[in-house]
Design an enzyme around this catalytic site. Structure first.
Site, mmCIF file in Angstrom:
data_model
loop_
_atom_site.group_PDB
_atom_site.id
_atom_site.type_symbol
_atom_site.label_atom_id
_atom_site.label_comp_id
_atom_site.label_asym_id
_atom_site.label_seq_id
_atom_site.Cartn_x
_atom_site.Cartn_y
_atom_site.Cartn_z
ATOM 1 C CE LYS A 1 -3.356 2.270 3.130
ATOM 2 N NZ LYS A 1 -4.168 1.949 4.081
HETATM 3 C C1 R5P Z 1 -2.483 3.823 6.978
HETATM 4 O O1 R5P Z 1 -1.668 3.420 7.400
HETATM 5 C C2 R5P Z 1 -3.676 4.358 7.462
HETATM 6 O O2 R5P Z 1 -3.980 3.935 8.747
HETATM 7 C C3 R5P Z 1 -5.073 4.325 6.406
HETATM 8 O O3 R5P Z 1 -5.456 3.248 6.437
HETATM 9 C C4 R5P Z 1 -4.606 5.015 5.239
HETATM 10 O O4 R5P Z 1 -3.904 6.120 5.066
HETATM 11 C C5 R5P Z 1 -5.916 4.919 4.322
HETATM 12 O O5 R5P Z 1 -6.461 5.923 4.776
HETATM 13 P P1 R5P Z 1 -6.549 7.225 3.906
HETATM 14 O O6 R5P Z 1 -7.300 6.980 2.507
HETATM 15 O O7 R5P Z 1 -7.743 8.035 4.698
HETATM 16 O O8 R5P Z 1 -5.337 7.724 3.687
#
Ligand code: R5P
Length: 292
Positions: free
Chosen positions: A203
């Site tokens: 990710k």
């Molecule tokens: C990642 O480590 C965070 O905890 C979130 O899961 C991630 O940033 C995704 O969320 P957002 O789309 O709000 O950035």
């Protein structure tokens, strides 16, 4: 030990050649055992090879942030539209109904409010991940951070060892180290380090030159959304990411902080899986918003 003195930046990413999937729809997973493939197939739609993960793990470092004050009210209505849920074990077992039957990518490390985004070298007990029947474990890496890089790589390594033993894939989450800039060079480095250390999913964030980040990563890359954007821009982000090689999104704030979270996640789903362009996606968002 590789010689880092003469580090030559990669130039030929073979962008004109699509990565082969060797007969299995998830990139880099063709040689994995059955249990791993079963779990990855629950996350990545076998028809499109893509996923829309709904991330709502933010409370583990942000507390009751906007849009997540009441997971039961804010998130449960959205679950039906998500391919996969990303959350902590505390929220999973206290709020999420066990009969939702959605795959879970469990946040499996810990954070602190003092050093937000950096984990503290803590990893869930694999037996708890098994008890919770998770489909993947997510572990954060802080590449480029002198205090946390080694600890977080060690955490990923441990998670991969344990996950491999029990058939549970691991997602490496790239936090942005203090001294790093959010560009393709950094995200390419961080993503590749995740994959080289055994992550089955990475990710990261979208950036200019993202096609090189995705091409050089031998496992699927999903993008986080980051801070809330206007809905049309968020849909453009999804569209560009999947067209530049992402295997989907793992989004939170751009969904649950939207004017209509249910409309937004359905529009994202249509862009990621059905090939809607941003204008079409935004049209769908507005149609759903107005029919609320
Ligand atoms: C990642 O480590 C965070 O905890 C979130 O899961 C991630 O940033 C995704 O969320 P957002 O789309 O709000 O950035």
């Amino acid at each position: 030990m590789a010689d880092l003195d003469d580090l030559r930046e990669g130039r030929d990413f073979g962008l004109e050649v699509a990565a082969g999937n060797q007969g299995y729809h998830v990139k880099g997973a063709a040689h994995l055992p059955w249990g791993m493939k079963d779990r990855l197939s629950r996350i990545f739609n076998p028809k499109t090879g893509r996923t829309v993960m709904l991330a709502f793990d933010h409370g583990f470092i942000m507390g009751p942030t906007s849009g997540l004050e009441r997971i039961d009210l804010n998130i449960i209505p959205l679950i039906q539209y998500a391919d996969c849920l990303m959350c902590t074990r505390g929220i999973l077992q206290s709020v999420i109904p066990p009969d939702t039957n959605k795959p879970v990518c469990l946040r499996s490390d810990a954070g602190t409010t003092i050093l937000t985004e950096l984990n503290d070298n803590v990893l869930i007990d694999i037996e708890d991940a098994i008890r919770l029947n998770v489909s993947a474990m997510a572990v954060m890496l802080s590449i480029g951070d002198p205090d946390f890089e080694a600890k977080t790589i060690a955490n990923l390594y441990k998670a991969v060892d344990l996950g491999s033993r029990y058939g549970i894939p691991v997602m490496g989450v790239t936090a942005v180290g203090k001294q790093m800039v959010r560009d393709a060079r950094y995200f390419g480095l961080a993503s590749r380090i995740c994959a080289e250390n055994g992550a089955n999913i990475v990710k990261t964030y979208y950036c200019e030159g993202f096609e090189k980040v995705a091409a050089a990563c031998p496992v699927p890359v999903v993008i986080a959304g980051g801070k809330k954007l206007p809905e049309k821009e968020a849909l453009e982000l999804c569209y560009k990411a999947v067209n530049d090689g992402a295997s989907g999104v793992d989004m939170g704030r751009n969904v649950f902080q939207s004017a209509s979270p249910a409309a937004m996640i359905q529009a994202i789903h249509a862009v990621v899986h059905d090939g809607l362009n941003p204008e079409q996606g935004y049209g769908l968002f507005n149609d759903l918003l107005n029919s609320d």
